[in-house]
Design an enzyme around this catalytic site. Structure first.
Site, PDB file in Angstrom:
ATOM      1  N   MET A  65       0.650  -1.200  -0.099  1.00  0.00           N
ATOM      2  CA  MET A  65      -0.173   0.068   0.026  1.00  0.00           C
ATOM      3  C   MET A  65       0.922   1.438  -0.067  1.00  0.00           C
ATOM      4  N   TYR A 114       1.095  -0.888 -14.673  1.00  0.00           N
ATOM      5  CA  TYR A 114       2.404  -0.326 -14.479  1.00  0.00           C
ATOM      6  C   TYR A 114       3.455  -0.762 -15.671  1.00  0.00           C
ATOM      7  N   HIS A 126      -4.989   0.271 -13.645  1.00  0.00           N
ATOM      8  CA  HIS A 126      -5.577   1.559 -13.019  1.00  0.00           C
ATOM      9  C   HIS A 126      -6.823   2.179 -13.915  1.00  0.00           C
ATOM     10  N   GLU A 127      -6.220   2.207 -15.030  1.00  0.00           N
ATOM     11  CA  GLU A 127      -7.256   2.694 -16.134  1.00  0.00           C
ATOM     12  C   GLU A 127      -8.619   1.840 -16.294  1.00  0.00           C
ATOM     13  N   ALA A 141      -4.539  -6.126   2.147  1.00  0.00           N
ATOM     14  CA  ALA A 141      -3.815  -4.845   2.316  1.00  0.00           C
ATOM     15  C   ALA A 141      -4.615  -3.986   3.043  1.00  0.00           C
ATOM     16  N   CYS A 164      -7.732   5.920   2.902  1.00  0.00           N
ATOM     17  CA  CYS A 164      -6.704   5.267   2.445  1.00  0.00           C
ATOM     18  C   CYS A 164      -6.389   5.650   1.023  1.00  0.00           C
ATOM     19  N   LYS A 175     -23.186  -1.321   0.144  1.00  0.00           N
ATOM     20  CA  LYS A 175     -22.548  -0.874   1.210  1.00  0.00           C
ATOM     21  C   LYS A 175     -22.866  -1.915   2.313  1.00  0.00           C
ATOM     22  N   ASP A 235     -18.837  13.031   7.759  1.00  0.00           N
ATOM     23  CA  ASP A 235     -18.826  11.473   7.069  1.00  0.00           C
ATOM     24  C   ASP A 235     -18.185  10.828   8.430  1.00  0.00           C
TER      25      ASP A 235
HETATM   26  P1  FAD Z   1     -25.142   9.779  13.980  1.00  0.00           P
HETATM   27  O1  FAD Z   1     -24.495   8.484  13.331  1.00  0.00           O
HETATM   28  O2  FAD Z   1     -26.115  10.495  13.258  1.00  0.00           O
HETATM   29  O3  FAD Z   1     -25.592   9.213  15.426  1.00  0.00           O
HETATM   30  C1  FAD Z   1     -26.079   9.989  16.344  1.00  0.00           C
HETATM   31  C2  FAD Z   1     -26.825   9.010  17.367  1.00  0.00           C
HETATM   32  O4  FAD Z   1     -27.310   9.712  18.478  1.00  0.00           O
HETATM   33  C3  FAD Z   1     -28.250   8.291  16.855  1.00  0.00           C
HETATM   34  O5  FAD Z   1     -28.010   6.902  16.889  1.00  0.00           O
HETATM   35  C4  FAD Z   1     -29.275   9.017  17.591  1.00  0.00           C
HETATM   36  O6  FAD Z   1     -30.263   7.968  17.684  1.00  0.00           O
HETATM   37  C5  FAD Z   1     -28.577   9.366  18.938  1.00  0.00           C
HETATM   38  N1  FAD Z   1     -28.971  10.383  19.539  1.00  0.00           N
HETATM   39  C6  FAD Z   1     -29.671  11.770  19.353  1.00  0.00           C
HETATM   40  N2  FAD Z   1     -30.189  12.454  20.092  1.00  0.00           N
HETATM   41  C7  FAD Z   1     -30.181  11.426  21.207  1.00  0.00           C
HETATM   42  C8  FAD Z   1     -30.567  11.679  22.480  1.00  0.00           C
HETATM   43  N3  FAD Z   1     -31.313  12.964  23.112  1.00  0.00           N
HETATM   44  N4  FAD Z   1     -30.660  10.862  23.350  1.00  0.00           N
HETATM   45  C9  FAD Z   1     -30.049   9.305  23.003  1.00  0.00           C
HETATM   46  N5  FAD Z   1     -29.638   9.284  21.731  1.00  0.00           N
HETATM   47  C10 FAD Z   1     -29.606  10.296  20.754  1.00  0.00           C
HETATM   48  N6  FAD Z   1     -20.371   8.235   5.995  1.00  0.00           N
HETATM   49  C11 FAD Z   1     -19.105   7.702   5.468  1.00  0.00           C
HETATM   50  O7  FAD Z   1     -18.194   8.133   5.967  1.00  0.00           O
HETATM   51  N7  FAD Z   1     -19.080   6.713   4.565  1.00  0.00           N
HETATM   52  C12 FAD Z   1     -20.376   6.475   3.815  1.00  0.00           C
HETATM   53  O8  FAD Z   1     -20.108   5.853   2.744  1.00  0.00           O
HETATM   54  C13 FAD Z   1     -21.583   6.950   4.330  1.00  0.00           C
HETATM   55  N8  FAD Z   1     -22.759   6.498   3.797  1.00  0.00           N
HETATM   56  C14 FAD Z   1     -23.927   6.973   4.334  1.00  0.00           C
HETATM   57  C15 FAD Z   1     -24.981   6.425   3.817  1.00  0.00           C
HETATM   58  C16 FAD Z   1     -26.376   6.733   4.379  1.00  0.00           C
HETATM   59  C17 FAD Z   1     -27.453   6.495   3.600  1.00  0.00           C
HETATM   60  C18 FAD Z   1     -26.348   7.766   5.260  1.00  0.00           C
HETATM   61  C19 FAD Z   1     -27.686   8.415   6.013  1.00  0.00           C
HETATM   62  C20 FAD Z   1     -24.869   8.206   5.989  1.00  0.00           C
HETATM   63  C21 FAD Z   1     -23.861   7.808   5.462  1.00  0.00           C
HETATM   64  N9  FAD Z   1     -22.548   8.239   5.897  1.00  0.00           N
HETATM   65  C22 FAD Z   1     -21.302   7.904   5.359  1.00  0.00           C
HETATM   66  C23 FAD Z   1     -22.599   9.248   6.897  1.00  0.00           C
HETATM   67  C24 FAD Z   1     -22.323   8.862   8.265  1.00  0.00           C
HETATM   68  O9  FAD Z   1     -22.911   7.744   8.581  1.00  0.00           O
HETATM   69  C25 FAD Z   1     -22.484   9.863   9.259  1.00  0.00           C
HETATM   70  O10 FAD Z   1     -21.589  11.009   8.935  1.00  0.00           O
HETATM   71  C26 FAD Z   1     -22.000   9.458  10.650  1.00  0.00           C
HETATM   72  O11 FAD Z   1     -22.784   8.632  11.127  1.00  0.00           O
HETATM   73  C27 FAD Z   1     -22.203  10.544  11.634  1.00  0.00           C
HETATM   74  O12 FAD Z   1     -21.844  10.184  13.089  1.00  0.00           O
HETATM   75  P2  FAD Z   1     -22.381  10.748  14.491  1.00  0.00           P
HETATM   76  O13 FAD Z   1     -21.801   9.712  15.303  1.00  0.00           O
HETATM   77  O14 FAD Z   1     -21.828  12.340  14.516  1.00  0.00           O
HETATM   78  O15 FAD Z   1     -24.044  10.665  14.240  1.00  0.00           O
HETATM   79  P1  NAP Z   2     -24.168  16.345   1.112  1.00  0.00           P
HETATM   80  O1  NAP Z   2     -23.118  15.697   0.530  1.00  0.00           O
HETATM   81  O2  NAP Z   2     -23.513  17.852   1.677  1.00  0.00           O
HETATM   82  O3  NAP Z   2     -25.238  16.787  -0.019  1.00  0.00           O
HETATM   83  C1  NAP Z   2     -26.288  17.398   0.282  1.00  0.00           C
HETATM   84  C2  NAP Z   2     -27.201  17.815  -1.237  1.00  0.00           C
HETATM   85  O4  NAP Z   2     -28.222  18.782  -0.656  1.00  0.00           O
HETATM   86  C3  NAP Z   2     -26.515  18.432  -2.078  1.00  0.00           C
HETATM   87  O5  NAP Z   2     -26.689  17.848  -3.242  1.00  0.00           O
HETATM   88  C4  NAP Z   2     -26.898  19.957  -2.110  1.00  0.00           C
HETATM   89  O6  NAP Z   2     -26.721  20.396  -3.314  1.00  0.00           O
HETATM   90  C5  NAP Z   2     -28.270  19.595  -1.539  1.00  0.00           C
HETATM   91  N1  NAP Z   2     -28.865  20.939  -0.848  1.00  0.00           N
HETATM   92  C6  NAP Z   2     -27.973  21.353   0.260  1.00  0.00           C
HETATM   93  N2  NAP Z   2     -28.892  22.519   0.718  1.00  0.00           N
HETATM   94  C7  NAP Z   2     -30.272  22.241   0.078  1.00  0.00           C
HETATM   95  C8  NAP Z   2     -31.522  23.043   0.214  1.00  0.00           C
HETATM   96  N3  NAP Z   2     -31.456  24.065   1.263  1.00  0.00           N
HETATM   97  N4  NAP Z   2     -32.532  22.722  -0.470  1.00  0.00           N
HETATM   98  C9  NAP Z   2     -32.213  21.634  -1.470  1.00  0.00           C
HETATM   99  N5  NAP Z   2     -31.045  21.122  -1.707  1.00  0.00           N
HETATM  100  C10 NAP Z   2     -30.080  21.162  -0.910  1.00  0.00           C
HETATM  101  O7  NAP Z   2     -24.985  15.686   2.325  1.00  0.00           O
HETATM  102  P2  NAP Z   2     -25.473  14.406   2.380  1.00  0.00           P
HETATM  103  O8  NAP Z   2     -25.656  13.794   1.075  1.00  0.00           O
HETATM  104  O9  NAP Z   2     -26.817  14.869   3.192  1.00  0.00           O
HETATM  105  O10 NAP Z   2     -24.726  13.416   2.997  1.00  0.00           O
HETATM  106  C11 NAP Z   2     -24.218  13.821   4.544  1.00  0.00           C
HETATM  107  C12 NAP Z   2     -22.933  13.467   4.661  1.00  0.00           C
HETATM  108  O11 NAP Z   2     -22.988  11.856   4.743  1.00  0.00           O
HETATM  109  C13 NAP Z   2     -22.014  14.038   3.656  1.00  0.00           C
HETATM  110  O12 NAP Z   2     -21.281  14.816   4.111  1.00  0.00           O
HETATM  111  C14 NAP Z   2     -21.274  12.744   3.170  1.00  0.00           C
HETATM  112  O13 NAP Z   2     -19.862  13.118   3.280  1.00  0.00           O
HETATM  113  C15 NAP Z   2     -21.657  11.578   4.029  1.00  0.00           C
HETATM  114  N6  NAP Z   2     -21.715  10.669   3.142  1.00  0.00           N
HETATM  115  C16 NAP Z   2     -20.662  10.081   2.662  1.00  0.00           C
HETATM  116  C17 NAP Z   2     -20.807   8.898   1.742  1.00  0.00           C
HETATM  117  C18 NAP Z   2     -19.699   8.498   0.922  1.00  0.00           C
HETATM  118  O14 NAP Z   2     -19.991   7.467   0.113  1.00  0.00           O
HETATM  119  N7  NAP Z   2     -18.698   8.757   1.447  1.00  0.00           N
HETATM  120  C19 NAP Z   2     -22.270   8.590   1.343  1.00  0.00           C
HETATM  121  C20 NAP Z   2     -23.297   8.951   1.869  1.00  0.00           C
HETATM  122  C21 NAP Z   2     -23.151   9.897   2.869  1.00  0.00           C
HETATM  123  P3  NAP Z   2     -27.234  21.849  -3.857  1.00  0.00           P
HETATM  124  O15 NAP Z   2     -26.934  22.558  -2.863  1.00  0.00           O
HETATM  125  O16 NAP Z   2     -26.250  21.885  -5.211  1.00  0.00           O
HETATM  126  O17 NAP Z   2     -28.719  21.629  -4.071  1.00  0.00           O
HETATM  127 FE1  SF4 Z   3     -10.385   0.126   4.754  1.00  0.00          FE
HETATM  128 FE2  SF4 Z   3     -11.766   2.182   4.292  1.00  0.00          FE
HETATM  129 FE3  SF4 Z   3      -9.902   1.999   6.251  1.00  0.00          FE
HETATM  130 FE4  SF4 Z   3      -9.204   2.053   3.860  1.00  0.00          FE
HETATM  131  S1  SF4 Z   3     -10.294   3.769   5.029  1.00  0.00           S
HETATM  132  S2  SF4 Z   3      -8.577   0.651   5.265  1.00  0.00           S
HETATM  133  S3  SF4 Z   3     -10.915   1.139   2.657  1.00  0.00           S
HETATM  134  S4  SF4 Z   3     -11.884   0.902   6.155  1.00  0.00           S
END
Ligand code: FAD
Ligand code: NAP
Ligand code: SF4
Length: 673
Positions: free
Chosen positions: A27, A167, A253-254, A311, A342, A422, A658
């Site tokens: 890596m 490569y 890679h491509e 890796a 990574c 996922k 995220d």
């Molecule tokens: P959260 O995950 O939102 O957790 C907050 C927790 O607090 C919840 O379980 C809630 O129930 C609890 N809570 C809130 N208030 C209270 C209260 N008063 N009492 C008790 N419990 C409470 N991120 C990536 O990095 N890669 C991805 O591929 C990715 N894919 C995603 C796909 C989807 C569909 C979604 C929705 C998100 C994705 N994310 C991804 C984003 C990622 O999941 C979030 O950024 C992350 O979970 C945020 O972490 P957090 O711990 O801050 O909050």
């Molecule tokens: P995001 O990536 O910030 O996207 C938000 C989307 O909403 C954008 O397309 C934005 O586009 C739109 N938007 C923002 N304000 C708006 C408004 N007032 N009205 C209408 N549209 C609006 O956030 P997210 O999709 O909610 O994801 C949340 C976080 O989870 C992200 O930060 C992301 O990194 C993480 N996540 C990561 C992955 C991953 O694969 N790494 C996958 C899922 C989620 P416009 O402003 O152009 O309309």
């Molecule tokens: Fe695996 Fe994601 Fe960690 Fe890279 S960042 S080592 S892909 S879990």
């Protein structure tokens, strides 16, 4: 009796024995380039201590023109040899073995000095390579052999010669990149002359008792790639030339077929390696998307390979092998193949680390010292931010109580894991569950926590996450308007859907809505979707019929207000996969829109600042994916009562949040508590 008898069995190489069948694959982390050799030693030393059979370093340049970029690390001087010796000694002190990868990038080098068999620019580089003349080729061979000699002087147990992934050596093998008419081009005998000469010369330089791994491209996944007959011919010749082991390379890679992303099925390419078993007499290693010991063992039990390369799983958990051997597989932090910390970092010229384990490559900086003063810590929110804090704080010796309103831990990871492709997030949540149990962290689930629940603790951590942003669109309260959470929790969705917001969640929702059974869980379906064929039937493994995805389940339109390309902000190494997957499912992508109104018939939009060409996108449902805002109600209530707390994750900053940032922030906080 171990659960992984094949995986943990030693491998006798004649002059040396590997203690098990696990190779830590190469890596590029950026550590070697950073020049802090104690840090490099700490990284590899931790993996050696964790029991891996053989480590392969990141690719080292044999010369300036072969480096992946200007400044790429290599063994160019006595000082370099002395630095590398710090790392090899640490690995040996921990009872491990380590080989140095020699990587000549050829036309993939990000440099105007790059060289190749022919002057053909690659689609992933801005530089056209210089075609080498005879003297130039001889220089490359000599430089590679010299790199091996220096690796031996630095105390390495062997070298891996990078012959795959498109490569330099790979570029000589196929007519796609080799148009030469001299003895290095034309017939296959001529095209494979360079890799063979390299292996021969390296063997001559290092003597008999030194491991030489040759990484061989078994399925190029590019047009005019190697035929299977050529792959077998090359493997036999490489053995004769003096290699000790053959490792599997998958795809250039491509290539426009994903090979290691999380949506690729586990062990998706071991069938390719298996085809080579029995064709040579030296051990063969398989690789790609093997991330848990059960799968690795199964691959070996099936006779697909003699050894397994992993890796990224060694970024996620340096103790992978030791935990497997101790019957603690459930405690292995899983690599979810997200690439977010990574490869995405590597391609952004940042130090690699790991989303799941932010201490990877930061072993000397993010140190979790045992605490001298154990505290009672309340953590509200069992999403990744809260979970990371809980685990790291408990590992330091604090007493942790974890609260969540939901019945299960995981926060938004429980939504992410519903998205086809996922599924690895399920393993991540399961790992957190196992860690909470083993660290005896008190869990209070299924109840929303208020201020009164949080008195009497030494520290309070608010990790309450984020809430969907209110996009304030006229008509959004109509019953056919859903949030992303409603959809992923199983709400009924009609056949025509408009998705508002094309961030990470918008893309995931679109994928969820168009996909039936996840191809990630069905290798045959996944191969058909991306057009992967048996290289015996189609050179390079590209199916003549091209990609054959299942028809989309729904007609989806994905929208954003920005005029830029949709998905621009997705992962650097994975964004193209998400875009390609949705294009294959005919998802319409429209940018630069204004959301005028949601009606019973669908979504009224207009375009641009002048609100031109208003039109209705007919839809049975509208799904809001318009970003997130911090869930601060509890933090605000605590502040109102004058109670201090730490705020992390989405509760702190929701923009561009995220899991990577949430986990890093949680881990860092736990270091300070
Ligand atoms: P959260 O995950 O939102 O957790 C907050 C927790 O607090 C919840 O379980 C809630 O129930 C609890 N809570 C809130 N208030 C209270 C209260 N008063 N009492 C008790 N419990 C409470 N991120 C990536 O990095 N890669 C991805 O591929 C990715 N894919 C995603 C796909 C989807 C569909 C979604 C929705 C998100 C994705 N994310 C991804 C984003 C990622 O999941 C979030 O950024 C992350 O979970 C945020 O972490 P957090 O711990 O801050 O909050
Ligand atoms: P995001 O990536 O910030 O996207 C938000 C989307 O909403 C954008 O397309 C934005 O586009 C739109 N938007 C923002 N304000 C708006 C408004 N007032 N009205 C209408 N549209 C609006 O956030 P997210 O999709 O909610 O994801 C949340 C976080 O989870 C992200 O930060 C992301 O990194 C993480 N996540 C990561 C992955 C991953 O694969 N790494 C996958 C899922 C989620 P416009 O402003 O152009 O309309
Ligand atoms: Fe695996 Fe994601 Fe960690 Fe890279 S960042 S080592 S892909 S879990």
């Amino acid at each position: 009796m171990t659960s992984y008898p094949k995986l943990l069995a030693p491998l006798d190489l004649g002059f040396t024995t590997l203690k098990n069948r696990v190779l830590m694959g190469s890596m590029h982390t950026g550590l070697e380039e950073a020049g802090d050799w104690n840090r490099v030693a700490a990284f590899y030393g931790a993996r050696a201590k964790g029991g891996v059979g053989l480590i392969v370093t990141g690719g080292m340049a044999p010369n300036k023109e072969g480096g992946v970029m200007p400044g790429a690390a290599g063994l160019f001087s006595d000082e370099d040899i002395a630095n590398h010796a710090i790392a090899t000694k640490r690995v040996h002190d921990e009872g491990g073995k380590i080989a140095m990868q020699i990587l000549h990038a050829g036309r993939y080098a990000f440099s105007p000095d790059c060289v190749a068999p022919s002057a053909i620019k690659s689609p992933i580089s801005m530089f056209k390579p210089k075609a080498l003349d005879e003297a130039g080729i001889q220089k490359q061979i000599a430089d590679i052999a010299m790199a091996a000699t220096r690796a031996q002087a630095a105390g390495y147990d062997g070298v891996e010669i990078m012959g795959s992934e498109g490569y330099f050596l790979n570029q000589f093998l196929v007519t796609h990149t080799n148009k030469r008419e001299d003895r290095w081009g034309g017939s296959y005998e001529n095209r494979m002359r360079l890799p063979l000469e390299v292996v021969r010369r390296v063997r001559q330089s290092v003597g008999r008792k030194f491991i030489i791994i040759y990484r061989l491209s078994m399925i190029d996944l590019i047009p005019n790639g190697s035929t299977w007959r050529e792959v077998v011919q090359l493997a036999r010749a490489i053995e004769m030339a003096g290699a000790t082991i053959i490792n599997t390379g998958i795809g250039w890679h491509e290539a426009r077929i994903p090979t290691i992303a999380t949506s690729v099925p586990r062990a998706a390419f071991t069938w390719v390696t298996q085809k080579l078993m029995g064709e040579v007499n030296i051990p063969i290693i398989t690789s790609n998307r093997i991330n848990i010991p059960e799968v690795a063992e199964e691959v070996l039990q099936n006779g697909a390979a003699d050894m397994v390369s992993m890796a990224r799983p060694f970024l996620a958990d340096p103790n992978f092998v030791a935990k497997a051997a101790a019957g603690q597989a459930a405690l292995i932090a899983p690599c979810i193949a997200c690439n977010q910390a990574c490869l995405d970092h590597t391609f952004s010229l940042k130090m690699s680390t790991c989303l799941v384990n932010p201490r990877a490559c930061y072993e000397t900086e993010l140190v979790l010292e045992p605490t001298g003063t154990p505290k009672n810590i309340a953590i509200v929110g069992a999403g990744p931010a809260g979970l990371a804090t809980a685990i790291a704080a408990a590992e330091r010796g604090h007493h942790v109580s974890l609260f969540d309103a939901a019945e299960e831990i995981g926060g938004q990871l429980n939504l992410a894991k519903q998205v086809p492709g996922k599924e690895e997030f399920k393993g991540l949540v399961a790992w957190y569950r196992a860690m909470l149990e083993t660290l005896d962290i008190k869990q209070h689930l299924g109840r929303r926590v208020g201020v009164d629940d949080l008195t009497g603790f030494d520290e309070v951590v608010i990790a309450t996450g984020a809430l969907p942003r209110d996009p304030e669109i006229k008509g959004q309260d109509l019953p056919h308007v859903l949030s992303y959470a409603d959809v992923l929790r199983g709400a009924d969705v009609g056949k025509r859907v408009a998705v508002i917001g094309a961030g990470g969640i918008g893309f995931d929702i679109a994928e969820y809505l168009v996909t039936g059974k996840s191809p990630t869980l069905d290798l045959a379906a996944w191969k058909a979707e991306w057009g992967v064929a048996d290289p015996e039937d189609a050179p390079g493994g590209l199916a003549d019929s091209g990609p054959q995805p299942e028809p989309p389940l729904r007609q989806v339109t994905l929208l954003q207000r920005k005029a830029s390309k949709l998905g621009k902000g997705l992962g650097k190494t994975t964004g193209w996969i998400h875009r390609a997957a949705l294009h294959m499912k005919d998802v319409a992508m429209i940018g630069g829109v204004n959301y005028e109104e949601i009606t019973a018939d669908g979504l009224m939009i207009s375009e641009g600042e002048a609100r031109e060409t208003p039109r209705l996108i007919k839809a049975d449902n509208i799904v809001l994916c318009a970003g997130q805002v911090p869930e601060r109600s509890l933090a605000d209530a605590l502040a109102a009562k004058g109670m201090g707390c730490h705020i992390i994750g989405g509760a702190d900053v929701a923009a561009e949040l995220d899991a990577k940032r949430a986990i890093l922030q949680g881990t860092k906080l736990a270091m300070e508590l």
